[in-house]
Design an enzyme around this catalytic site. Structure first.
Site, mmCIF file in Angstrom:
data_model
loop_
_atom_site.group_PDB
_atom_site.id
_atom_site.type_symbol
_atom_site.label_atom_id
_atom_site.label_comp_id
_atom_site.label_asym_id
_atom_site.label_seq_id
_atom_site.Cartn_x
_atom_site.Cartn_y
_atom_site.Cartn_z
ATOM 1 N N PRO A 162 0.675 -1.260 0.102
ATOM 2 C CG PRO A 162 0.060 -0.656 2.232
ATOM 3 C CD PRO A 162 0.957 -1.800 1.452
ATOM 4 C CD1 TRP A 163 -2.379 3.945 -1.367
ATOM 5 C CD2 TRP A 163 -2.430 5.301 0.143
ATOM 6 N NE1 TRP A 163 -3.752 4.332 -0.804
ATOM 7 C CE2 TRP A 163 -3.688 5.096 -0.140
ATOM 8 C CE3 TRP A 163 -1.890 6.155 1.219
ATOM 9 C CZ2 TRP A 163 -4.709 5.476 0.715
ATOM 10 C CZ3 TRP A 163 -2.662 6.513 2.089
ATOM 11 C CH2 TRP A 163 -4.186 6.125 1.832
ATOM 12 C CE LYS A 187 0.423 -2.563 -8.075
ATOM 13 N NZ LYS A 187 -0.084 -1.191 -8.028
ATOM 14 C CB SER A 189 0.235 1.988 -3.778
ATOM 15 O OG SER A 189 -0.692 2.950 -4.070
ATOM 16 C CG LEU A 191 -2.411 6.484 -4.960
ATOM 17 C CD1 LEU A 191 -3.398 6.458 -4.003
ATOM 18 C CD2 LEU A 191 -2.690 7.547 -6.234
ATOM 19 C CG PHE A 242 -12.878 -6.442 2.887
ATOM 20 C CD1 PHE A 242 -12.557 -7.649 3.308
ATOM 21 C CD2 PHE A 242 -14.294 -6.549 2.374
ATOM 22 C CE1 PHE A 242 -13.731 -9.126 3.510
ATOM 23 C CE2 PHE A 242 -15.015 -7.323 2.318
ATOM 24 C CZ PHE A 242 -14.854 -8.729 2.898
ATOM 25 C CD GLU A 243 -15.367 -4.771 -1.631
ATOM 26 O OE1 GLU A 243 -15.472 -5.359 -2.310
ATOM 27 O OE2 GLU A 243 -16.024 -4.822 -0.298
ATOM 28 C CD GLU A 262 -2.383 -5.034 7.456
ATOM 29 O OE1 GLU A 262 -3.377 -4.908 7.425
ATOM 30 O OE2 GLU A 262 -1.373 -4.474 7.686
ATOM 31 C CB CYS A 296 -4.424 -1.162 8.354
ATOM 32 S SG CYS A 296 -3.998 -0.865 6.354
ATOM 33 C CD GLU A 395 -9.362 0.839 6.726
ATOM 34 O OE1 GLU A 395 -8.467 0.742 7.468
ATOM 35 O OE2 GLU A 395 -9.701 -0.030 5.657
#
Length: 505
Positions: A162-163, A187, A189, A191, A242-243, A262, A296, A395
């Site tokens: 993530p970012w 890979k 993010s 962003l 989550f999606e 996670e 998170c 969230e």
């Protein structure tokens, strides 16, 4: 007018070399503080993922695995320690790039770089310890057999990160994977990819064998999805929403590919009436506003005992108004912008929806008056919450704290667990036994007592329920990337004797 600070121009990192993306496309890097374009990152696609996975597979198998996968852990540890040393050497530069790229206050970004180096050092130790764990004996009930265990790298792993902690979250996956002997495709993010590409430069500088770590930047559907569904990737580890986690599970299922997830959180912090109010207020705000609220594990649901609620809320507002919101590179900045315009609009919508549903905005919820540009939102505290409200259940991923009162310990536990997530939770009380009870009752993978958000690579990390499954970090972190093989040997001189021997002619 001074020109904006720019980020280094990089390509994809595949097989130890910089390569332009197959389709030649690039994505803009936007400074969330100024909204200015400050550079570009390559936009990788499925062709680039294929090349990166092929490079990782070749590195895994090179010299029948003896160069990396089956090399002693001590060999891999040398590279991990060299990477750690370079991160520290380049710490000011990396921290500044992260502040420019994702809006993280410089002091936080510098702290993250220390943690990045510490994580590589820790898993260097784990790589060396793996040598001692190899061929560990298993006690058997029959003396005619002996058994030992081998721990082997699971193979080529896809790492999607993530970012909010761009380089640190990548390191949480890269360091144990490489320590285990895996090869990897990262890979990050789209962003916030800048510091991950600088990690590639560090790997090149320390001579990490080609193909061991490959980095493909780009959009999720274009690069992340092909990586998670790739038939030659043996495992996927993902941190994010989550999606997206659901999609990764679905893409891995046809190949029965293991995944570690996670995902999101809506974590509680429970504050009882026996606390030092100012100490508890600071931990409460830190637990939600650290990293610009984009964590998170943010303890974004405050459960406060009714007896002290009024005074506690007043002190929280006073403390929140005292938080320095500014350009992340300004000295003393404690809250920067959120990462992108999309996140900014999403957070503002959460706040406006809460207000329209009857909640009260105690403080914040708007752009700071002194900042005309950038994706800034003042630290926001919301009361008069009902448990059916979106702000209680979903969230937000921004500097937004919602507050609800409780009267009894049982009520606090019920409210704390009133969530589909289970990443973390916190309890603040002077009663150690009460803290122990709540640490057992709250359904989450991580519980903090009289604090919120400390995270150490020596302790496992992960969640329950819709916050995902599997644990990263800690002594078990390397095991995520290992496959255990039993080797059982018949050691008796006597024949097995199950079948009757045919007559000798």
């Amino acid at each position: 007018m001074a020109s904006p600070a720019m980020v280094p121009l990089r390509q994809l990192f595949v097989d130890g070399e910089w390569r332009p993306p197959a389709q030649g496309r690039r994505l803009p890097v936007v400074n969330p503080t100024t909204e200015a374009h400050i550079g570009e990152i390559p936009a990788g696609t499925a062709e680039d993922v294929d090349a990166a996975v092929a490079a990782a597979r070749a590195a895994l198998k090179r010299n029948r695995g003896r160069d990396w996968a089956r090399a002693p852990g001590a060999v891999r540890a040398k590279y991990l320690r060299a990477i750690a040393a370079k991160v520290i050497e380049r710490k000011p530069e990396l921290a500044k790039l992260e502040a420019l790229d994702c809006g993280k206050p410089y002091d936080e970004a510098a702290w993250d770089m220390d943690d990045v180096a510490g994580c590589f050092e820790y898993f260097a130790d784990q790589a060396e310890a793996l040598d001692k764990r190899q061929n560990s004996p298993v006690s058997l009930p029959m003396e005619t057999f002996k058994c030992h265990l081998r721990r082997e790298p699971i193979g080529v792993v896809g790492l999607i990160t993530p970012w909010n902690y761009p380089l640190l979250m990548a390191t949480w996956k890269i360091a144990p994977a490489l320590a285990a002997g895996c090869t990897a495709v990262l890979k990050p993010s789209e962003l916030a990819s800048v510091t991950c590409l600088e990690l590639a430069d560090i790997c090149k500088e320390v001579g990490l064998p080609s193909g061991v770590l490959n980095i493909v930047t780009g959009l999720g559907p274009d690069a992340g999805a092909p990586l998670s569904a790739h038939p030659d990737v043996d495992k996927v580890a993902f941190t994010g929403s989550f999606e997206t986690g659901k999609k990764i599970m679905a893409s891995a299922a046809p190949m029965v590919k293991p995944v570690t997830l996670e995902l999101g959180g809506k974590s509680p912090i429970v504050v009882f009436d026996d606390v030092d109010i100012d100490k508890a207020v600071e931990w409460t705000l830190f637990g939600c506003f650290w990293t610009n609220g984009q964590i998170c594990s943010a303890t974004s649901r405050l459960l406060i005992h009714t007896k002290i609620a009024k005074k506690f809320n007043e002190r929280m507002v006073a403390w929140a108004k005292n938080i320095k919101v500014s350009d992340p590179l300004e000295e003393g900045c404690r809250l920067g912008p959120v990462v992108s315009e999309g996140q900014y609009e999403k957070i503002k919508k959460f706040i406006s929806n809460a207000k329209s549903q009857g909640a009260t905005i105690l403080t914040g919820g708007v752009r700071p008056a002194h900042l005309e540009k950038g994706f800034f939102i003042e630290p926001t505290i919301i009361t008069d919450i009902t448990t059916s409200m979106e702000i209680w259940r979903e969230e937000v991923f921004g500097p937004v704290l919602c507050v609800k009162e409780f009267s009894t310990e049982d009520e606090a536990i019920e409210l704390a667990n009133d969530t589909q997530y289970g990443l973390a939770g916190a309890v603040i009380s002077g009663d150690r036994e009460r803290c122990q009870r709540l640490s057992e009752e709250i359904d989450a993978g991580c519980i903090w007592v009289n604090c919120s958000q400390p995270c150490f690579c020596q302790a496992p990390w992960g969640g329950n329920k819709r916050s995902g499954f599997g644990r990263e970090l800690g002594e078990g972190g390397i095991d995520n990337y290992l496959s255990v093989k039993q080797v059982t040997e018949y050691i008796s001189d006597e024949p097995w004797g199950w079948y009757q021997s045919p007559s000798k002619l």
